[in-house]
Write an enzyme that holds these catalytic residues in place. Structure first.
Site, PDB file in Angstrom:
ATOM      1  N   ARG C 273       0.860  -1.182   0.000  1.00 59.71           N
ATOM      2  CA  ARG C 273       0.000   0.000   0.000  1.00 59.71           C
ATOM      3  C   ARG C 273       0.897   1.233   0.000  1.00 59.71           C
ATOM      4  O   ARG C 273       1.480   1.580   1.025  1.00 59.71           O
ATOM      5  CB  ARG C 273      -0.887  -0.017   1.254  1.00 59.71           C
ATOM      6  CG  ARG C 273      -2.091   0.897   1.205  1.00 59.71           C
ATOM      7  CD  ARG C 273      -2.707   1.034   2.602  1.00 59.71           C
ATOM      8  NE  ARG C 273      -1.869   1.880   3.430  1.00 59.71           N
ATOM      9  CZ  ARG C 273      -1.765   1.788   4.759  1.00 59.71           C
ATOM     10  NH1 ARG C 273      -2.426   0.878   5.424  1.00 59.71           N
ATOM     11  NH2 ARG C 273      -0.968   2.608   5.424  1.00 59.71           N
ATOM     12  N   HIS C 277      -3.425   4.710   4.645  1.00 58.17           N
ATOM     13  CA  HIS C 277      -4.642   3.886   4.580  1.00 58.17           C
ATOM     14  C   HIS C 277      -5.743   4.619   3.801  1.00 58.17           C
ATOM     15  O   HIS C 277      -6.361   4.068   2.900  1.00 58.17           O
ATOM     16  CB  HIS C 277      -5.121   3.557   5.992  1.00 58.17           C
ATOM     17  CG  HIS C 277      -6.425   2.838   6.027  1.00 58.17           C
ATOM     18  ND1 HIS C 277      -6.585   1.564   5.532  1.00 58.17           N
ATOM     19  CD2 HIS C 277      -7.648   3.220   6.479  1.00 58.17           C
ATOM     20  CE1 HIS C 277      -7.853   1.193   5.679  1.00 58.17           C
ATOM     21  NE2 HIS C 277      -8.510   2.174   6.247  1.00 58.17           N
ATOM     22  N   TYR C 286       3.777   4.972  11.609  1.00 58.54           N
ATOM     23  CA  TYR C 286       4.004   3.540  11.830  1.00 58.54           C
ATOM     24  C   TYR C 286       4.892   2.853  10.789  1.00 58.54           C
ATOM     25  O   TYR C 286       5.083   1.651  10.830  1.00 58.54           O
ATOM     26  CB  TYR C 286       2.670   2.796  11.954  1.00 58.54           C
ATOM     27  CG  TYR C 286       1.685   3.041  10.827  1.00 58.54           C
ATOM     28  CD1 TYR C 286       1.807   2.371   9.616  1.00 58.54           C
ATOM     29  CD2 TYR C 286       0.646   3.954  10.968  1.00 58.54           C
ATOM     30  CE1 TYR C 286       0.914   2.598   8.579  1.00 58.54           C
ATOM     31  CE2 TYR C 286      -0.258   4.189   9.942  1.00 58.54           C
ATOM     32  CZ  TYR C 286      -0.123   3.510   8.749  1.00 58.54           C
ATOM     33  OH  TYR C 286      -1.002   3.738   7.723  1.00 58.54           O
TER      34      TYR C 286
END
Ligand SMILES: Cc1ncc(C[n+]2csc(CCOP(=O)(O)OP(=O)(O)O)c2C)c(N)n1
Ligand SMILES: Cc1ncc(C[n+]2csc(CCOP(=O)(O)OP(=O)(O)O)c2C)c(N)n1
Ligand SMILES: [Mg+2]
Ligand SMILES: [Mg+2]
Lengths: 337, 411, 411, 337
Positions: C273, C277, C286
């Site tokens: 990805r 998100h 993160y």
């Protein structure tokens, strides 16, 4: 010969059958009428269901029309949704009340919402049969009354028969409905018998099971017979009670219920589920609101206590009993008497 | 008794390799004829004579419990009983491999295990007798209440094992589950959590070939349920579930690995449900006698007996002592389950919360008033007796009929 | 272009053997540098020049769609957009391997797939724009509504596939799912049902390494998500999810097997990805930039371009035409997503049931009366304007702030 | 120096913090006070939760005390139950309203029932944090009001704060409770700010947020501020409204609610969830029953419609608005005026 057949047919028609058999007959007749109707769930195949409700369906319609699934309720619900998307009309069984809970997300987030989500292009004609209610000496998780969870989930119809004939007609109507229907089967009544009549009112109509003038008992499913018994017993105590059997909780028949309460001026709502936040709260609230000026006394509720369903040896204290309903009737402020 | 070690089936890397997992033939140390297959090392603790004799005794007693419970259902002293007759190698073998400090998560079928753990038979049967949902103190016995909603106990075991590890204890959590239960989402989630946390958990599947009427072939398309371990990166092993030595051994190995921090294990024990699902089920509707006969010939207790006889351990005294213990247990069950225990209606409200809510206090008072009134009426008035009896009575004819069929369904 | 057949990785028994499944290195036909690895047979349909060019065009257009959607979120024309930038080999490759009669079950992340299937971009974005929950006709496009509750679409695909098989059709159902979604119970139940029924279903996991902030290592302890296939006795394959040729090939093989009655397949496509998100997420919290850089160097579109250049297929005309199509799509999106669509409050009640219940009719009438009164008040009375605006307004300052953070969370 | 620290401390105490920060502070303080308190769920670790409610907990308390889980709500709930059985006090997050549904069986069949099942020997001190409610422009499934499902499940406590201070005090009390508590966080209010007071009434007590004499507005969570706004607006129209914030739905504070309604003689119940079978039904039913002779008019409910939660562009029509509440107040039969 024709005469003989006819009378045999008539005899068969007049024979009493059990509520479980009426459900079985409705499934058969629906499967015969429409080959898109399929029945599946845990043990519904060769065994015929733990209550024998699906007895003989696999034998008579084949494994493709009535089949056992792996043991997973979300999977049953989810695959039913997928099959309905492809044009089938699944009738699935959740083996016992509390075992629909694993399917809850599929029911609340998909079954109830797919039609709305897709602006009507993807309706889900699925019937979910849920045996429910207590009074059968079942161990934990086998006597829950879970209707409230479905009743408060918009997008579902929730119906529940109290008679042999309603079991048949409501289930046929549920299977014919293009909307998902939660079909709550009062398992305590599976063995109650009656002559079957295959015509009945549509989904969404309550019926007055007994006429009366003093107060209205509002019940559904397993508590209808308790309400009727109470009405009989109340006669001795000088009360003439009307009994309304809701049959359908969603949609709700405000017309029939309110007409009765406006006539009698008093109401007691009865169900087995815990009272707090239960379906009876909705009934009491809407009757109180809509019949406010007709009410001689507050609407009373006689329901299960706000506790987990108790073990068999204590359930008689928990369930609405004739006595408890009579007490509630007696509390309806009869000063004018 | 000579038992040879076979390093490729034992030792430290035993249940881990995919090769072991993917071979669907179950591990067996006691063959169908009750002969030791010789693959266990001589010093395996399960083979110590006193251990073998203890196992034997537990098997005799466990089976007697099961038979007695079934009898008591027929006599109407128990509402329902899901028998584990024929599954005693699992029920008992797994328990004997645990320490008292380990936690056990049983299902409705696992009364024999609970009795093996030491729980009083009457307390064990409280649920199935209809007195209360759980009759023993789960903390004292480190045994969760028997679980009915299938596979829901598996995440509890994963969580408890994780908690024990965080607390620095060497506790292991073992959850039983049926072949049917492996299809539930909770089974999957539990195994995955346990693997990710490397929690000291053991998931022990008693594959008894049926979920009520549904045979294994309709439950899974895999060659073995143990294969599911692969997907979680977890140790997996398939064991002969009618071989009490093998069961003990694999559970002990799994527990050792768990305690060492090497994570959870999935054990599939291949066994057979000899009885119907419960007393009220009619198994002839869905399986034939020859299948049952086949499995009868693999009876776990008979196999152990043959083995012990062959190695000369099964003296008359040993047999007599075991039978005596078994009969004493049965006598005790008959006596104490014959008594009708007091049920207290106030228990309905006592333990819903630590403190009853105002609402529950109101309801408890209302019930009390109702019962007091009934009592008054009954005492002072003949009509009252009738009124008091008018309530819904589950022991009536209809209730009993339904109870029987209900009993058939999943407990 | 010479492409050699390698029978052990292709051919009929290709994704079935455990050996294939248990080798966690993903299948790859186009290597990291955009060179064909030579393991595909020359006559593989995916390698036909017109097919390669069609794939290229779809990749260019799909990416443009994604970039444009992200831009429109920044401009406030879309509420939220979960980008699949970098996952186009999955998004597009899988679609190109399906027939129009096959069913597709997308998640919130799969807009690029939907556009590739032919769904109008504005209808595709109806959900993310906040107009309605689904903007297209699922039956017409044989594309279920984008699914938000994770993995819940997987049993739908299993059920639909089973239904198609019962109906005697050769329809295949393909469900997308994320790496995170594989942990849900519904994923497990779906795969098991599909395997038991031997349903023509394909479960395609886009393993993009993260579930919002949670990395794969916290999602599974297994070496590969494809390993889960073993537990279901199902074909499983791990494929390079940034290799559009490999993705097309494995999906086509799985579809062929499904149509032939050989059952379902689990495909794990290893990808990444590239974006956060959703637009509102802050991925720097993160993960670090070097990881993103690494994956950037494996960009699926760049790899395909390199390959096509090397084989001389990528002429200027081809590039120009693809870019033109992409820009036309982007222009159209800008124009039509710039318009504020009419929303009709009566839609609230129209499709809850086939026929509105009496209760809903009452409620619809009440809302209508309320709005009529507001309108009257606004027309005839200055104070009324104020009153009409007094209702809760989600576009207020607070609403917007919350909308942004909410947007960050799972769609 | 001490003075400086003190005044800094006072200043910090008087600084406004958001409701999300108040929840964070409650978690921190509870984790500091009791090392058996653990926090886990999806994205609650390094990210600090999608609403940043758990921000910094992993950093400050370590991975063992606050950790990310695999993505599976039943697994989260089930492992929380297992950890509680071993003596921990888990506080778990269900990322959004509708995503507690996969955990429904664990909640209804175990979390709510374990203490009762084991006659008190196995209590489950678990807190389930559920961000809920609409008005934030969320896509489908992100704006549900799911409290009704929990409210009607005996064995659970259900609380919901409407203020920054209640967010803190109710959560501390929930974590200290030996019973499972469903902690419903009105996400629309996450960014509302106020000065934190760390003392407040116990679980089970409602508070009168505004005194009034004409009618009582009964609200909880996200609709309390709407009710207060309405009361302000109603002043212009000549109504003096009382506003009760329930704070706790289970246990229910009959005393405070009934005292208010008996005083005013009129009541409107407000919540975002669908009306039919919603929590408001219970409130209206019990108020109608217990305050029957004090009521001048039927109890009205202003709730979401009986529809799946609508898309962002339509949600303003769905949610209880000041206008709609005012209309309900106006309908309370004020003939005597
Ligand atoms: C969630 C759930 N669904 C259904 C049931 C009803 N039920 C009870 S036992 C049973 C079969 C269980 O089979 P298996 O897991 O193989 O265990 P066994 O009974 O063979 O020991 C079923 C369907 C249940 N108890 N829980
Ligand atoms: C049942 C459920 N739980 C939680 C969420 C919130 N949520 C949305 S996306 C997401 C992460 C999904 O990760 P993955 O499955 O890997 O898909 P990706 O977003 O990476 O494509 C989460 C937790 C959800 N949508 N559904
Ligand atoms: Mg079994
Ligand atoms: Mg992902």
């Amino acid at each position: 010969m024709t005469a003989t057949l006819d009378s045999a047919h008539r005899a068969a028609q007049n024979a009493e059958i059990s509520l479980a058999q009426a459900v079985n007959r409705a499934l058969r007749d629906a499967m015969t009428a429409d080959d898109k109707v399929v029945v599946f769930g845990e043990d519904v195949g060769v065994l015929g269901g733990v209550f024998r409700v699906t007895d003989g369906l696999t034998r008579d319609f084949g494994e493709q029309r009535c089949f056992d699934t792996p043991l997973a309720e979300a999977g049953i619900m989810g695959t039913a949704i997928g099959m309905a998307m492809y044009g089938f009309r699944p009738v699935v069984e959740m083996q016992f009340d509390a075992f629909s809970y694993p399917a809850f997300e599929q029911i609340a987030s998909h079954l109830a919402k797919m039609r709305n989500r897709t602006r009507g292009t993807l309706p889900l004609p699925v019937v979910v049969r849920v045996p429910y209610g207590g009074g059968i000496g079942g161990v934990e998780h086998h006597s829950d009354s879970s209707e409230g969870y479905f009743v408060s989930t918009p997008g579902l119809h929730v119906v529940t028969p109290a008679t042999v004939s309603d079991a048949y007609t409501l289930l046929r109507a549920a299977i014919e409905s293009d909307d998902p229907v939660i079909f709550m089967e009062p398992k305590r009544l599976y063995w109650s018998k009656d002559v079957l009549s295959t015509t009945g009112p549509e989904i969404g109509r309550a019926v007055v099971r007994r006429q009366g003038s003093d107060a209205t008992l509002i019940a559904y499913g397993p508590t209808v017979s308790t309400a009727l018994e109470t009405a009989e017993a109340a006669r001795d105590e000088g009360y003439d009670l009307e009994v309304v059997d809701l049959r359908s909780i969603v949609p709700f028949d405000d017309e029939t219920v309110c007409a009765s309460v406006r006539k009698t001026g008093r109401a007691v709502v009865i169900h087995e589920a815990a009272g707090f936040g239960g379906t009876g709260a909705e009934i009491a609230a809407r009757v109180s609101e809509r019949c406010f000026h007709w009410l001689e006394a507050p609407v009373r509720r006689v329901t299960g206590f706000d506790i987990p369903y108790p073990p068999p040896k204590l359930e008689r204290h928990h369930l609405p009993s004739v006595d408890r309903i009579l007490d509630a009737v007696a509390s309806l402020q009869w000063e004018d008497r | 008794m000579t038992v040879l070690a076979t390093p490729d089936k034992t030792g430290s890397d035993f249940p881990l390799g995919f090769a072991t997992i993917l071979d669907p033939s179950p591990l067996q140390y006691l063959d169908e004829h009750g002969a030791l297959s010789g693959v266990l090392r001589d010093d395996a603790p399960e083979l110590a004579p006193e251990r073998l004799l203890g196992t034997y005794r537990a098997m005799v007693v466990g089976r007697r419990f099961d038979v007695q419970a079934t009898t008591m259902v027929r006599q109407g002293r128990l509402a329902v009983y899901p028998s584990s007759y024929g599954q005693e190698a699992c029920e008992i073998g797994a328990m004997l491999a645990l320490r008292p400090t380990d936690w056990f998560f049983p299902t409705y079928r696992d009364c024999v295990s609970m009795v093996t753990r030491g729980i009083d038979p009457v307390q064990t049967l409280t649920l199935l007798r209809g007195d209360w949902h759980c009759g023993y103190d789960p903390r004292r016995w480190r045994t969760a209440p028997q679980c009915t909603p299938l596979a829901t106990q598996a995440p509890h075991a994963a969580g408890l094992a994780h908690a024990a590890r965080l607390a620095g204890d060497d506790t292991v959590a073992l959850a039983f589950c049926g072949d049917g239960g492996t299809s539930e989402g909770d089974f999957h989630e539990a195994l995955n959590f346990a693997a990710v946390y490397q929690a000291p958990a053991i998931f022990f599947v008693q594959n008894n070939q049926y979920a009520i009427s549904v045979p294994l072939a309709k439950q899974t398309h895999a060659a073995a349920l143990a294969h599911k371990a692969v997907g979680y990166g977890m140790a997996g092993v398939r064991v002969d579930g009618n071989d009490v030595i093998a069961v003990q051994h694999v559970v002990a190995e799994a527990a050792t690995r768990a305690r060492a921090g090497d994570g959870p294990t999935l054990i599939e024990a291949v066994t057979y449900r000899m009885q119907a699902h419960t007393n009220a089920d009619d198994a002839t509707r869905y399986r034939n006698a020859s299948e049952v006969e086949y499995w009868k010939s693999r009876d776990p207790l008979a196999r152990l007996e043959t083995c012990l006889k062959a190695c000369g351990l099964l003296t008359d005294a040993v047999v007599a002592e075991a039978n005596q213990a078994a009969e004493a247990l049965a006598d005790d069950m008959r006596a104490r389950l014959g008594e009708e225990p007091e049920v207290d209606h106030r228990d309905l409200f006592r333990h819903v919360y630590a403190e009853p809510t105002p609402q529950l206090r109101e309801q408890a008072a209302a019930l009390q008033a109702e019962l007091d009134a009934d009592l008054d009426a009954a005492e002072h008035d003949e009509a009252g007796v009738e009124a008091a009896g008018r309530g819904l009575d589950a022991s009536g004819a209809d209730g009993a009929a339904l109870g029987a069929v209900e009993a058939e369904a999943g407990r």
